[in-house]
Design an enzyme around this catalytic site. Structure first.
Site, PDB file in Angstrom:
ATOM      1  N   HIS A 148      54.620  17.184   2.047  1.00 35.37           N
ATOM      2  CA  HIS A 148      53.816  16.160   1.388  1.00 35.37           C
ATOM      3  C   HIS A 148      53.819  14.861   2.197  1.00 35.37           C
ATOM      4  O   HIS A 148      54.586  14.687   3.140  1.00 35.37           O
ATOM      5  CB  HIS A 148      54.351  15.874  -0.015  1.00 35.37           C
ATOM      6  CG  HIS A 148      53.983  16.908  -1.028  1.00 35.37           C
ATOM      7  ND1 HIS A 148      54.680  18.092  -1.171  1.00 35.37           N
ATOM      8  CD2 HIS A 148      52.992  16.945  -1.961  1.00 35.37           C
ATOM      9  CE1 HIS A 148      54.135  18.808  -2.141  1.00 35.37           C
ATOM     10  NE2 HIS A 148      53.108  18.145  -2.633  1.00 35.37           N
ATOM     11  N   LYS A 152      55.356  10.281  -1.639  1.00 38.64           N
ATOM     12  CA  LYS A 152      55.785  11.073  -2.802  1.00 38.64           C
ATOM     13  C   LYS A 152      57.218  10.713  -3.152  1.00 38.64           C
ATOM     14  O   LYS A 152      58.092  10.687  -2.276  1.00 38.64           O
ATOM     15  CB  LYS A 152      55.655  12.567  -2.504  1.00 38.64           C
ATOM     16  CG  LYS A 152      55.925  13.457  -3.696  1.00 38.64           C
ATOM     17  CD  LYS A 152      55.542  14.892  -3.405  1.00 38.64           C
ATOM     18  CE  LYS A 152      55.827  15.806  -4.591  1.00 38.64           C
ATOM     19  NZ  LYS A 152      55.136  15.348  -5.819  1.00 38.64           N
ATOM     20  N   GLY A 158      57.460  19.239  -7.855  1.00 37.36           N
ATOM     21  CA  GLY A 158      57.466  20.044  -9.073  1.00 37.36           C
ATOM     22  C   GLY A 158      56.841  21.405  -8.860  1.00 37.36           C
ATOM     23  O   GLY A 158      57.296  22.412  -9.423  1.00 37.36           O
TER      24      GLY A 158
END
Length: 222
Positions: A148, A152, A158
């Site tokens: 990512h 983040k 998640g």
């Protein structure tokens, strides 16, 4: 802050968005405003009064905030009798169980309040998690890599946690042993342990959201 929508057709679902100034929050607000059967009645962000959701008459709240506040937000919505859709990650099994108990204890005579917590709304991510769970029973080794952008705030994501948990359940149901791993030192380099499945998190400028699901058997890998 409350969004005025004078003359909205009856029968529409009134929606409040929490985290409305974030990237996903702005996207949700735009989607609600573009839908003929939805009405955006409140858009809140950090520091705004959550009571505004109930005052605006919202039927549903959509939470795209951050892990540190999402649980408190959802509890407040449950207490206000507002159904909630949650796209914020960071929910552990203990936090989910605490929320279930909170919903049960606050329902009273109002009837059940619905809370949907989705690790990912993307079709490709949902399919990847489903396929991974189906494939997991056929491989001796399984690991997950998620990549990512550096903005983040939680790691692993998640989605990656949910993927790993589904893989782990499938492996248990199939009677598989733990993935082989002779590591004796440097366990911090092996990533997070999610129900026995290792998950690695990469944060790199230029990335958005990526996930790799790795399976392996003797003499082959996929």
């Amino acid at each position: 802050m409350t969004e005025e929508n004078v003359g909205a057709p009856s029968g529409t679902i009134k929606v409040a968005v929490l985290g409305a100034r974030g990237r996903m929050g702005r996207t949700v607000c735009a989607a609600v405003e573009a839908a003929a059967d939805l009405e955006l009645v409140a858009s809140l962000d950090a520091g705004d009064d959550l009571a505004e959701v109930a005052r605006a008459g919202a039927d549903v709240a959509v939470d795209f905030t951050v892990p540190s506040v999402t649980e408190g937000n959802v509890r407040a919505m449950v207490e206000a009798g507002v159904h909630t859709v949650v796209g914020t990650t960071g929910w552990t099994e203990q936090r989910l169980e605490d929320l279930r108990n909170h919903i049960a204890s606050t329902a009273g005579g109002r009837g059940p309040v619905g809370v949907l917590i989705a690790p990912n709304f993307g079709l490709s991510a949902v399919l990847a998690m489903t396929f991974a769970a189906k494939a997991a029973r056929y491989f001796e080794s399984a690991e997950v890599v998620e990549l990512h952008h550096p903005g983040k705030v939680d790691a692993p994501s998640g989605t990656a946690r949910h993927t790993a948990a589904a893989i782990a359940r499938s492996r248990r149901d199939a009677g598989l042993d733990a993935s082989p791993d002779a590591t004796e030192t440097g366990f911090e380099a092996r990533g997070a342990d999610v129900d026995g499945v290792r998950v690695h998190a990469v944060r790199l400028r230029g990335l958005v959201a990526h996930e790799e699901i790795l399976f392996g058997n003797e003499g082959s890998s996929s």
